[in-house]
Structures are given as structure tokens and as C-alpha cells.
Scaffold this motif. Sequence first.
Motif, PDB file in Angstrom:
ATOM      1  N   SER A 102       5.209  -3.974   7.308  1.00 31.67           N
ATOM      2  CA  SER A 102       5.802  -4.081   5.974  1.00 31.67           C
ATOM      3  C   SER A 102       5.646  -2.744   5.259  1.00 31.67           C
ATOM      4  N   ILE A 103       6.358  -2.601   4.131  1.00 32.09           N
ATOM      5  CA  ILE A 103       6.269  -1.378   3.342  1.00 32.09           C
ATOM      6  C   ILE A 103       4.806  -1.113   2.954  1.00 32.09           C
ATOM      7  N   LEU A 104       4.150  -2.178   2.505  1.00 32.36           N
ATOM      8  CA  LEU A 104       2.757  -2.029   2.078  1.00 32.36           C
ATOM      9  C   LEU A 104       1.889  -1.537   3.239  1.00 32.36           C
ATOM     10  N   ASP A 105       2.053  -2.160   4.401  1.00 33.83           N
ATOM     11  CA  ASP A 105       1.247  -1.775   5.562  1.00 33.83           C
ATOM     12  C   ASP A 105       1.583  -0.371   6.039  1.00 33.83           C
ATOM     13  N   ASN A 106       2.854   0.029   5.880  1.00 36.72           N
ATOM     14  CA  ASN A 106       3.233   1.386   6.246  1.00 36.72           C
ATOM     15  C   ASN A 106       2.495   2.409   5.387  1.00 36.72           C
ATOM     16  N   VAL A 107       2.349   2.077   4.105  1.00 33.79           N
ATOM     17  CA  VAL A 107       1.700   3.016   3.188  1.00 33.79           C
ATOM     18  C   VAL A 107       0.190   3.035   3.416  1.00 33.79           C
ATOM     19  N   THR A 108      -0.382   1.875   3.695  1.00 29.51           N
ATOM     20  CA  THR A 108      -1.842   1.817   3.834  1.00 29.51           C
ATOM     21  C   THR A 108      -2.331   2.257   5.204  1.00 29.51           C
ATOM     22  N   ILE A 109      -1.409   2.531   6.130  1.00 26.74           N
ATOM     23  CA  ILE A 109      -1.823   2.772   7.516  1.00 26.74           C
ATOM     24  C   ILE A 109      -2.891   3.863   7.649  1.00 26.74           C
ATOM     25  N   ALA A 110      -2.739   4.925   6.843  1.00 23.07           N
ATOM     26  CA  ALA A 110      -3.725   6.012   6.941  1.00 23.07           C
ATOM     27  C   ALA A 110      -5.112   5.519   6.515  1.00 23.07           C
ATOM     28  N   LEU A 111      -5.144   4.607   5.543  1.00 21.57           N
ATOM     29  CA  LEU A 111      -6.424   4.053   5.094  1.00 21.57           C
ATOM     30  C   LEU A 111      -6.953   3.046   6.112  1.00 21.57           C
ATOM     31  N   THR A 112      -6.012   2.330   6.769  1.00 19.56           N
ATOM     32  CA  THR A 112      -6.411   1.407   7.836  1.00 19.56           C
ATOM     33  C   THR A 112      -7.121   2.183   8.935  1.00 19.56           C
ATOM     34  N   ARG A 157       3.186   7.035   1.526  1.00 25.31           N
ATOM     35  CA  ARG A 157       2.289   7.067   2.671  1.00 25.31           C
ATOM     36  C   ARG A 157       1.590   8.421   2.773  1.00 25.31           C
ATOM     37  N   ALA A 158       2.362   9.505   2.496  1.00 18.88           N
ATOM     38  CA  ALA A 158       1.781  10.845   2.583  1.00 18.88           C
ATOM     39  C   ALA A 158       0.738  11.063   1.484  1.00 18.88           C
ATOM     40  N   LEU A 159       0.925  10.371   0.363  1.00 17.05           N
ATOM     41  CA  LEU A 159       0.035  10.598  -0.785  1.00 17.05           C
ATOM     42  C   LEU A 159      -1.223   9.727  -0.770  1.00 17.05           C
ATOM     43  N   ILE A 160      -1.233   8.682   0.026  1.00 17.50           N
ATOM     44  CA  ILE A 160      -2.258   7.647  -0.097  1.00 17.50           C
ATOM     45  C   ILE A 160      -3.676   8.195   0.043  1.00 17.50           C
ATOM     46  N   ASN A 161      -3.840   9.231   0.877  1.00 17.09           N
ATOM     47  CA  ASN A 161      -5.178   9.785   1.062  1.00 17.09           C
ATOM     48  C   ASN A 161      -5.456  10.942   0.117  1.00 17.09           C
ATOM     49  N   ASP A 162      -4.563  11.124  -0.875  1.00 13.61           N
ATOM     50  CA  ASP A 162      -4.699  12.205  -1.836  1.00 13.61           C
ATOM     51  C   ASP A 162      -4.881  13.553  -1.157  1.00 13.61           C
ATOM     52  N   PRO A 163      -3.920  13.936  -0.288  1.00 12.96           N
ATOM     53  CA  PRO A 163      -4.070  15.198   0.439  1.00 12.96           C
ATOM     54  C   PRO A 163      -3.802  16.389  -0.482  1.00 12.96           C
ATOM     55  N   ASP A 164      -4.251  17.564  -0.076  1.00  8.50           N
ATOM     56  CA  ASP A 164      -4.018  18.762  -0.895  1.00  8.50           C
ATOM     57  C   ASP A 164      -2.674  19.395  -0.580  1.00  8.50           C
ATOM     58  N   ILE A 165      -2.198  19.134   0.616  1.00 11.00           N
ATOM     59  CA  ILE A 165      -0.942  19.767   1.035  1.00 11.00           C
ATOM     60  C   ILE A 165       0.050  18.685   1.481  1.00 11.00           C
ATOM     61  N   ILE A 166       1.277  18.776   0.952  1.00  5.60           N
ATOM     62  CA  ILE A 166       2.334  17.878   1.418  1.00  5.60           C
ATOM     63  C   ILE A 166       3.319  18.717   2.212  1.00  5.60           C
ATOM     64  N   LEU A 167       3.552  18.318   3.448  1.00  2.00           N
ATOM     65  CA  LEU A 167       4.526  19.019   4.277  1.00  2.00           C
ATOM     66  C   LEU A 167       5.733  18.107   4.431  1.00  2.00           C
ATOM     67  N   ALA A 168       6.883  18.591   3.988  1.00  2.00           N
ATOM     68  CA  ALA A 168       8.074  17.762   4.058  1.00  2.00           C
ATOM     69  C   ALA A 168       9.142  18.503   4.835  1.00  2.00           C
ATOM     70  N   ASP A 169       9.466  17.982   6.047  1.00  2.00           N
ATOM     71  CA  ASP A 169      10.446  18.655   6.902  1.00  2.00           C
ATOM     72  C   ASP A 169      11.819  18.046   6.671  1.00  2.00           C
ATOM     73  N   GLU A 170      12.638  18.771   5.931  1.00  2.00           N
ATOM     74  CA  GLU A 170      13.964  18.313   5.542  1.00  2.00           C
ATOM     75  C   GLU A 170      13.932  16.895   4.970  1.00  2.00           C
ATOM     76  N   PRO A 171      13.162  16.693   3.913  1.00  2.00           N
ATOM     77  CA  PRO A 171      12.982  15.333   3.400  1.00  2.00           C
ATOM     78  C   PRO A 171      14.259  14.733   2.836  1.00  2.00           C
ATOM     79  N   THR A 172      15.218  15.599   2.475  1.00  2.00           N
ATOM     80  CA  THR A 172      16.441  15.066   1.874  1.00  2.00           C
ATOM     81  C   THR A 172      17.630  15.205   2.810  1.00  2.00           C
TER      82      THR A 172
END
Length: 729
Positions: A102-112, A157-172
Motif C-alpha cells: 500500500s502507499i503507506l507501506d511503501n513510505v514506511t519501508i525504510a523504517l521497516t 518515501r525519500a523523506l521518511i528517514n529525514d535524509p540530508d541529501i535528496i537525489l532525484a533522477d529525472e523526477p518529472t
Amino acid sequence: MAELELINVYKDYKLENKSKFTALTDINVSFEKGELVSIVGESGSGKSTLMNIIGGLDSDYTGQIKIDGVDLKSFKEKQLDDYRKKKIGFVFQSFNLIPHLSILDNVTIALTLSNVKESVKNAKAIDILTKLGLKDHIKKKPTQLSGGQKQRVAIARALINDPDIILADEPTGALDNETTTQILDILKDIADNENKLVIMVTHSEKVAKISSRIVEISDGKIIRDEKKSDYKKNPPKEKLIENVEQEESETADKSKKKSKEGHLSFYSALKLSFHNMWASKTKNILMAVGVSISLIALILMLSLGSGLTGYIDTLAQDYSNPNYVTISKSGYDRDGNGLEESANPMIPRMFETSEIEEIAGDLNNYLQSQNSDFQVITSGEEQNLTYGFSTVTMGMGYIYPYQPEVQPPQEGQGQEDTLAEETQVPGDEPSQQDGEMILYTYTTPPYYSEENLIAGTMSGMDEIMLSSAALEFLGLENAEDIENGDYYVTLSINMTYDNMLIRINKPVKVTAIIDVSVFSNMMVLYLSYDFLNTCVMEAQINEGALPTGIKPSLLFIETDSKDTTDLINNYISTNRKDLSGSVEEQLASMFSEMMSTFSIGLAIISSISLLVALIMILVVLYMSVSERTREIGVLKSIGARKKDIKLIFSTESLLVGLLSGLTGIILALAIGGILIVILTAVLGFAPISMMWYYFVIALVISVVISVIAGLYPASKAAKLDPVESLRHE
Ligand code: ADP
Ligand code: MG
């Protein structure tokens, strides 16, 4: 100190023909927190390569990448996993959400993967998803969302662990204009308001324009690095990941807490595997049914084996008497070679008087050598050796229903009459099906008593006892007629005996239904040895021959104890291959021989079918790994360790084993139950004994083979290269 600094970074791709392709040449660049960097350049210029190296997905480069001044190359595997998990957040062009979660589980996966408590991680995820406008979609699956929504989930999902760097490869890259603006705005917020470093690859100069800095790459080299002086920060907004920082700052010793953080738990792995298996239920159920077939076969064969053995054992015990030795000719000579005259099963193997004396003498010598007081005595007052007759068919034996109201039974009448006359009913020409049948004929063993009867009394002269099957065949419904003593049949036996055709044909009274256990479905006739002997003598007189009577095919020795019985039986089985025990004993020993052959066959069949099952599971799990290559790449990019991946796939094979095992057990119970009902209806008994531990064995075997089958796919999954996995179509 720069947040991120690249010094003299080179990247070569090794090609198949040992040549190499240089994708990055001498990259020197550094980035600060709060920057929104656009990496631009033509397709194939090396942008993704650069992102993968920065993200810790690709360690095969030269030069230095410094994070807060620390060289990435100095990281051990565990630190690198942690780096991907906590320091970096990846956003991909193709979203790379895990389809079965689910969307929720996709976002929490890093915490899982860090074994964060369910309530904590869900609260965090819901908070971020709410701020990104996805509150109403948390229970949906990725396929139920639009592209822009998916990308917002990926950002969450990328933000859930409060990372310092976000890498976005052609996000749009996969989004339309309007959603592109939304996503860019979010990324800009992350840089401006969260003070993170956002590095974004884009093709579009228009997109690049909104960023604070543009780095252009061409042929693996930086050809432009332009900081925008006119960059306008977004107005301050509510922080996307506010609660995370609050919570963590509450903890005094933050670093200690982090180092103690857990890894993917078995329970979470089980849950992930379960979700995945559920997503492809049909495939998994089909596989479970396939695997369960071998388990069903195993359980049923074990049950049948023990059912039959148990049945025959009780039979041999019930129908042989511990105080009697039963001896018949085995059809072999004393050395165990088959005898010619034994080839025809229709010819009874009878004992001559001299043979009986020889056997008694032999046994007595043996008993004496064993200091036994018991002696076999063949004649006189003390005689303990008596005669019996038993054979598969005694010549051709038939009985017919007798019609007392047409022809009441008279002494000796049957001898003169022909079969046709005997069964004649006025106006009703009898056919063979009316009651004629072949009999298995036995003389009643000396130890048989009323206990062996289902109804009636022991037979004497001109009387016989029949098995219930024989009576049913003759059309008798109830036992009352037998007990009233008014049921008569015509006994008709024609046999070659002493080169002479002996014909017995007389009306006899049926006195009892005899319990013939294993032969209960056969047409069995019991009569006393004396009666049979008299019949034969009468027939001999009729033929003008000497009335010698019948020779025994069975010898019964009444012993003084069970010990003596065992002693004699053991002697016979080891030293007298020409002799064997009672029909029941023979049947039992024949059966145990059959059972051991059966067991070997069973073991071979089971092994083969279990091997097939193992390969089937292996193939399915292997395919599952290939299907989920991208997912594995995503998991690795968010910090899953090799061990975590292994655990996910191992628990999946465990679940496959459990599922197959349970399917097998349920189906075996059902099929076994049906078999018992059918066999009981057809045979009158069901030689199936299902022990509870057969089911445990089946379940354990199923789990073990599944786990074994899962080892290879799991380790293959763990070893997959993250960059290649993410490229996987
Ligand atoms: P971009 O993301 O800028 O489009 P990439 O970083 O994906 O470009 O690729 C840079 C160059 O490296 C391209 O020429 C590509 O063909 C090559 N390349 C990428 N991955 C591999 C690989 N695994 N093996 C060989 N060459 C590769
Ligand atoms: Mg690319």
C-alpha cells in the motif's frame, strides 16, 4: 566544510570485450545544504551514473566522494547501507514504488528496514503524506494513483528517514506540465524550508531554471556550473518532516540511539512476503496445490501402509491361536526351491502319513535338543496333532440355494441327483447367477469356537458354515434363518483326488455365519474335517474305490504353551522351508514382505515427487526474484542490507512451504476421509490409519524443501547489483 564534495571522480564501465567506457571524467564539484541543484545534459552524458555514485549504489569509481568531510570509500558495507538508508533519499523518474504494498507501506519501508515500531512509523508516514496532499490515498496501491501522486509518494518515501541529501533522477520526466510544477515546488520546499541538499537530474532547461544552481554535464565532464544569483526561496512553510526532528531531538543521546537501531525483523519480513504472495495468489495457490500432491501421496501412502500392516497383524493375532502350531506345505522343498506340483494352486498340497510321522519326529528331536518337555504325539489318547484341510479352491466347489418346499432335505439324497434337478424350481429355470458360486473351502480349525461365529452354532455332520458374503450372495438377508436352523443349500464339489474324480453333491444345513475376517468379502465355506472325510469316502465308494478318505493339507499341533508354539514356529521358519504356518500366518508374513517392498517403492516415489516439488518451488521463487528485480533495487537504494533481502525471500519460501504443507494436509484429510468412506462401503473395512504425526512430517518436509529451494533464489536476490536492478525493465 561542504555537505558533499566530489574530488577527481572517474567512472569506467567495463564492457564485455574487456574494453572500458569512461562515463565520468575528473568530476570536481561540491554542494551545500539548502541548494537545489539541477544536473542537465544530453542523454547518455553520465548524469545517472553520477547520481548512483553519490547515492552509494555504485562503489566502482576512482577519486573521492566526501560526505561531511568523510570519504565514502572508507565506509564499510554496514555503514554504506546506513548511508543509503539515513543520509540519502532517492526519487526516480519511474517512481519505483513497490506494487504489492500500500502507499503507506511503501513510505514506511525504510523504517521497516530499521525495525521502527508500527505506530511510530505509520504516524510519521501519515504526517508526511498528509502534507503532500495524499492523506486520502494511504490505503491504495500504487497502480491506483496518477503519475504526480506516485511521485509524491516516492518523495514521501525519500523523506521518511529525514535524509540530508535528496537525489532525484529525472523526477518529472514522466509527468505532465502541471504535475511537474507541483513536484518541483515540493522539491524546492525541501531545499528551501528543510535545508536539505536536493540534486535533481533534468532534461528540461525550464525545470532547471527554478533551481538555485545548474550543473551541466557533457560526455562525462562538467562543462558548466552556474549558481543563480536571482534564486528566490519559497516562502517558509510548515516543515514536511517536523515531527521527525522533534522526536529525535527529544532523545538526549541521539547517536547512541541510532547505532542501536534494529534491522528488518522477521515479523516485518513475513509481512512483506505475505503481501507479495497475496499479490500473486493464483500463482502461489497453484504452486501450493502442485507441491501438496506429493505431500498427499506421502501421507496417504504412509496411512495405507500402517493401516494394512495393522490390519493384517491384528488379523493374524485374532485368527491364530497361541496354543496351536499350524503347519501346511509351503510349495518349496527343504532347501527353499519351488516344487513343480505346487505350481497349480488348484491342487491342494496334502500330507502323506509317512510325512506326518517324519515331521513329528523331526520336531520332537528339536524340542528335546531345546530341553522342552513337550512332545508331538500323532496317535492314541494323548494325540495332540490333528488334521485339517484348507486350500484356495478344493477342486471345484459350488453351493446352490436349496428349495426345501420343493425338495425337503433327505439323508444322502444329493449324491444321486444331478445339479439341474437339485435346483429345479417349477416354472423357474435356475440360471447360474441364481446362486452358483466357487467356494474357498476350509475345515474348521480345532481351536475355532462359537466366538468365531457371527450367528448360529458350530457345524457337524451334514452341516456347513458360510461367510456372510457367501450368504448374501445366496440371497439371505437376515441371520434368523440360520439360527432357526432351517436354511439349507446344496453342496457340490468335484475334485480330482488320487487320480479319481470325486463328486460330492448333497443338501447340507447352514448352521452359522462364520467370521472370516480378511476373507469376509469372499465366498468361504467351513465344514468339519470329519464331515469332509465322510463325504470323500462316500464318493470313493460310489466310484467303486477303497474309502481311504481325505488326506490332510493342514496339521494342527496343540502345544502346552505359547513359548512352545513360538519355539516350533521359529524352528519351522528357519529349518523347514518345505513347511509354513496357517493361512493367516502366511498372509501376515506375505504381507509384511509386500509392505517392505511397498515401503521402498514409497520412499522412491516420495523422494522423486518431493524433488519435483522442490524444483517447482525453486523455479517459482527464482521467477519471483526476476520479477522483483526492480523492487530489490529500490529496497537496496533505500538501505536494505543483503541480509534483509535474503530474509525477505527466505521468509517467502517459508510461507510457500507452510502454504503447501497446509494445503497438503487439508487435501490429504479430505481425500483420506473419502477413501475411508468408499473402502468401508466396498470392502467392509478401510486399511487406512492416519497418524497425526504423518501430517507433522508432511508439514516439516514441505517447509524444509521450500526453505532449501529458496536458498538459491534468496542469495541471488541479495547479490543483485542495485544499479542494474534499477535499470531492469
Ligand atoms: P544519463 O543518465 O546522462 O542519460 P547514464 O549515466 O545513464 O547517462 O550513462 C552514461 C553513459 O554510460 C552512457 O553512454 C551509457 O551508455 C553508459 N552506461 C551506463 N550504464 C552502463 C553500463 N552498466 N555498462 C556500460 N555502459 C554504461
Ligand atoms: Mg539517466
